[in-house]
Design a protein around this motif. Structure first.
Motif, PDB file in Angstrom:
ATOM      1  N   MET A  65       8.009   1.129  -3.893  1.00 19.53           N
ATOM      2  CA  MET A  65       9.355   1.307  -4.442  1.00 19.53           C
ATOM      3  C   MET A  65      10.413   0.822  -3.458  1.00 19.53           C
ATOM      4  O   MET A  65      11.387   0.153  -3.834  1.00 19.53           O
ATOM      5  N   ALA A  66      10.216   1.159  -2.181  1.00 21.55           N
ATOM      6  CA  ALA A  66      11.160   0.719  -1.158  1.00 21.55           C
ATOM      7  C   ALA A  66      11.168  -0.809  -1.047  1.00 21.55           C
ATOM      8  O   ALA A  66      12.227  -1.425  -0.849  1.00 21.55           O
ATOM      9  N   THR A  67       9.997  -1.412  -1.174  1.00 26.58           N
ATOM     10  CA  THR A  67       9.898  -2.872  -1.109  1.00 26.58           C
ATOM     11  C   THR A  67      10.661  -3.521  -2.256  1.00 26.58           C
ATOM     12  O   THR A  67      11.400  -4.499  -2.061  1.00 26.58           O
ATOM     13  N   MET A  68      10.507  -2.978  -3.452  1.00 26.20           N
ATOM     14  CA  MET A  68      11.229  -3.528  -4.599  1.00 26.20           C
ATOM     15  C   MET A  68      12.738  -3.352  -4.433  1.00 26.20           C
ATOM     16  O   MET A  68      13.518  -4.255  -4.767  1.00 26.20           O
ATOM     17  N   ALA A  96      14.372 -10.414  -7.338  1.00 28.04           N
ATOM     18  CA  ALA A  96      13.890  -9.505  -8.375  1.00 28.04           C
ATOM     19  C   ALA A  96      12.367  -9.422  -8.298  1.00 28.04           C
ATOM     20  O   ALA A  96      11.694 -10.466  -8.308  1.00 28.04           O
ATOM     21  N   PRO A  97      11.808  -8.216  -8.188  1.00 28.95           N
ATOM     22  CA  PRO A  97      10.341  -8.076  -8.108  1.00 28.95           C
ATOM     23  C   PRO A  97       9.671  -8.420  -9.428  1.00 28.95           C
ATOM     24  O   PRO A  97      10.189  -8.121 -10.499  1.00 28.95           O
ATOM     25  N   ALA A  98       8.513  -9.058  -9.336  1.00 32.77           N
ATOM     26  CA  ALA A  98       7.752  -9.427 -10.528  1.00 32.77           C
ATOM     27  C   ALA A  98       6.780  -8.342 -10.936  1.00 32.77           C
ATOM     28  O   ALA A  98       6.233  -8.378 -12.048  1.00 32.77           O
ATOM     29  N   ASN A  99       6.552  -7.399 -10.036  1.00 32.73           N
ATOM     30  CA  ASN A  99       5.577  -6.358 -10.350  1.00 32.73           C
ATOM     31  C   ASN A  99       5.677  -5.212  -9.352  1.00 32.73           C
ATOM     32  O   ASN A  99       6.284  -5.349  -8.285  1.00 32.73           O
ATOM     33  N   ASN A 158       0.842  -1.195   0.000  1.00 33.96           N
ATOM     34  CA  ASN A 158       0.000   0.000   0.000  1.00 33.96           C
ATOM     35  C   ASN A 158       0.877   1.244   0.000  1.00 33.96           C
ATOM     36  O   ASN A 158       1.710   1.432   0.880  1.00 33.96           O
ATOM     37  N   GLY A 159       0.723   2.056  -1.023  1.00 35.03           N
ATOM     38  CA  GLY A 159       1.513   3.277  -1.145  1.00 35.03           C
ATOM     39  C   GLY A 159       2.623   3.125  -2.156  1.00 35.03           C
ATOM     40  O   GLY A 159       3.379   2.145  -2.126  1.00 35.03           O
ATOM     41  N   ALA A 160       2.726   4.092  -3.060  1.00 35.37           N
ATOM     42  CA  ALA A 160       3.726   4.005  -4.129  1.00 35.37           C
ATOM     43  C   ALA A 160       5.145   4.062  -3.579  1.00 35.37           C
ATOM     44  O   ALA A 160       6.028   3.325  -4.024  1.00 35.37           O
ATOM     45  N   GLY A 161       5.377   4.930  -2.594  1.00 27.79           N
ATOM     46  CA  GLY A 161       6.713   5.042  -2.020  1.00 27.79           C
ATOM     47  C   GLY A 161       7.142   3.763  -1.329  1.00 27.79           C
ATOM     48  O   GLY A 161       8.281   3.297  -1.490  1.00 27.79           O
ATOM     49  N   LEU A 162       6.230   3.174  -0.560  1.00 26.56           N
ATOM     50  CA  LEU A 162       6.542   1.923   0.123  1.00 26.56           C
ATOM     51  C   LEU A 162       6.746   0.800  -0.891  1.00 26.56           C
ATOM     52  O   LEU A 162       7.582  -0.089  -0.682  1.00 26.56           O
TER      53      LEU A 162
END
Length: 395
Positions: free
Chosen positions: A270-273, A282-285, A264-268
């Motif tokens: 990005m941080a998760t990826m 490697a993130p799938a999405n 939840n949240g675009a910033g989070l």
């Protein structure tokens, strides 16, 4: 949001930008009919896809007879066009644009882009059209003319004349170029565009200034007030999962990795990826479920992530503020009951009602791997992904 060339030209023409006569066709017979209606002896048949580099990939063909128009349309329609901008999977061609192909003398480049750093519209022009702007900058940085537009007053005629002068145009061409520049700027501004590229902008022997090609991108968040533009959206040109996500107000972008992300949240997100990459995965999405992550939205998010066959593990990372961890936990449990999840599931919850959320997950009896921190969650997701690979190799 992107649109096709023929749609961009329709918009530009309404703002006074000159274009060649042309029409869209969805079959070879229709393409030939369009050519007969246009008249003349030379036509261009162009594949309509949301990507540049069509000419080099065989997506633009010049024709001198109706039979050539038919063959060109047959070669393009209902196939996938692979260009430098599409990736190896290409884009489906469901329409072609047939237009009169008059000779021209000069190719120019003209672009408008929203410069977020300067908080202005940046106008870019060059004497070298027909090339990617990156190639122009690399080969001859001095060939680029740029100006920033003051939003309070918009692009002024004197600025347009300065650009036309830098392009080396004569008096007749300059007057028409000014009209083109001012019209293109109004189309950019009034349609909430983020990018407009006319490449090439051509000068004919009789001093006409014509937009021979056009690409436009728009601000998704402004489309509610631009129904005419939003109606031009072609879902066939985007990832089907992205189109499905848009229907549920989810922000989804497919990537090439193996760890599905629900955040939840675009910033989070990005941080998760970033943390997944740091942990060696490697993130799938990219998937942002937004501020109202109800159980139904979370279940929909799971379906989107699992529709990617490359996903080997799923990481749910929720920092609840507007959201509530118990809502998200209910969504996770609901998704696990409704959908057969065959890959490891890692859940990290923090924030509002976190204890209630963890309790729901613990008491569900579902094999869910819990994590307290983002670092721990990323490491467990990468490890789980590796275990799936080992099991697949063993069997």
């Amino acid at each position: 949001m992107d649109i096709h060339e023929y749609q961009a030209k329709e918009l530009l023409h309404k703002f006074g930008v000159a274009i060649q006569p042309g029409f869209m066709a969805s079959s070879a017979d229709q393409a030939v009919y369009v050519a007969t209606q246009l008249g003349g002896w030379h036509w261009a048949v162009k594949a309509q896809v949301h990507a540049g580099g069509r000419g080099k990939a065989g997506g633009v063909k010049l024709c001198k007879t109706y039979n050539e128009v038919r063959r060109a349309a047959e070669d393009m329609l209902n196939k996938r066009l692979v260009t430098a901008q599409t990736g190896p999977e290409g884009k489906p061609v469901q329409r072609v644009y047939v237009e009169v192909a008059d000779p021209f003398e000069t190719e120019l480049y003209l672009g408008f882009v929203l410069d977020r750093k300067a908080e202005r519209v940046r106008v870019i022009a060059s004497k070298h059209g027909g090339m990617e702007i990156e190639e122009i900058v690399a080969s001859d940085p001095n060939a680029i003319t740029q100006i920033l537009v003051e939003p309070a007053v918009g692009l002024q005629a004197f600025q347009a004349r300065e650009i036309a002068f830098e392009l080396g145009l004569n008096i007749k061409q300059m007057a028409r170029a000014v009209t083109t520049l001012l019209g293109a700027y109004r189309a950019f501004r009034d349609c909430d565009a983020t990018m407009l590229e006319i490449n090439p902008l051509v000068i004919t022997k009789d001093d006409r200034v014509i937009a021979l090609d056009a690409k436009m991108s728009f601000d998704d968040n402004a489309m509610f007030r631009r129904p005419m533009v939003s109606a031009m959206f072609d879902p066939a040109q985007s990832d089907p999962r992205e189109a499905q996500a848009a229907e549920h107000n989810l922000n989804y972008i497919g990537l090439d990795g193996e760890i599905g992300c629900i955040v939840n949240g675009a910033g989070l997100a990005m941080a998760t990826m970033d943390m997944i990459k740091h942990a060696g995965g490697a993130p799938a999405n990219f998937l942002d479920v937004g501020g109202g992550a109800s159980p139904e939205r979370v279940a929909t998010a799971f379906r989107l992530v699992l529709s990617d066959p490359n996903v080997k593990s799923i990481l749910v990372n929720i920092f609840a503020g507007i959201n509530r961890c118990d809502w998200v936990a209910q969504g996770v449990v609901q998704a696990c009951k409704e959908i057969e999840i065959k890959v490891p599931l890692i859940v990290r919850l923090a924030g509002t009602n976190v204890e209630a959320g963890r309790k729901i997950i613990t008491e569900s009896g579902i094999a869910i791997i819990s994590a307290d921190t983002l670092t721990e969650a990323a490491e467990k997701a990468v490890a789980a992904c590796g275990n799936v690979h080992k099991l697949a190799t063993t069997h």
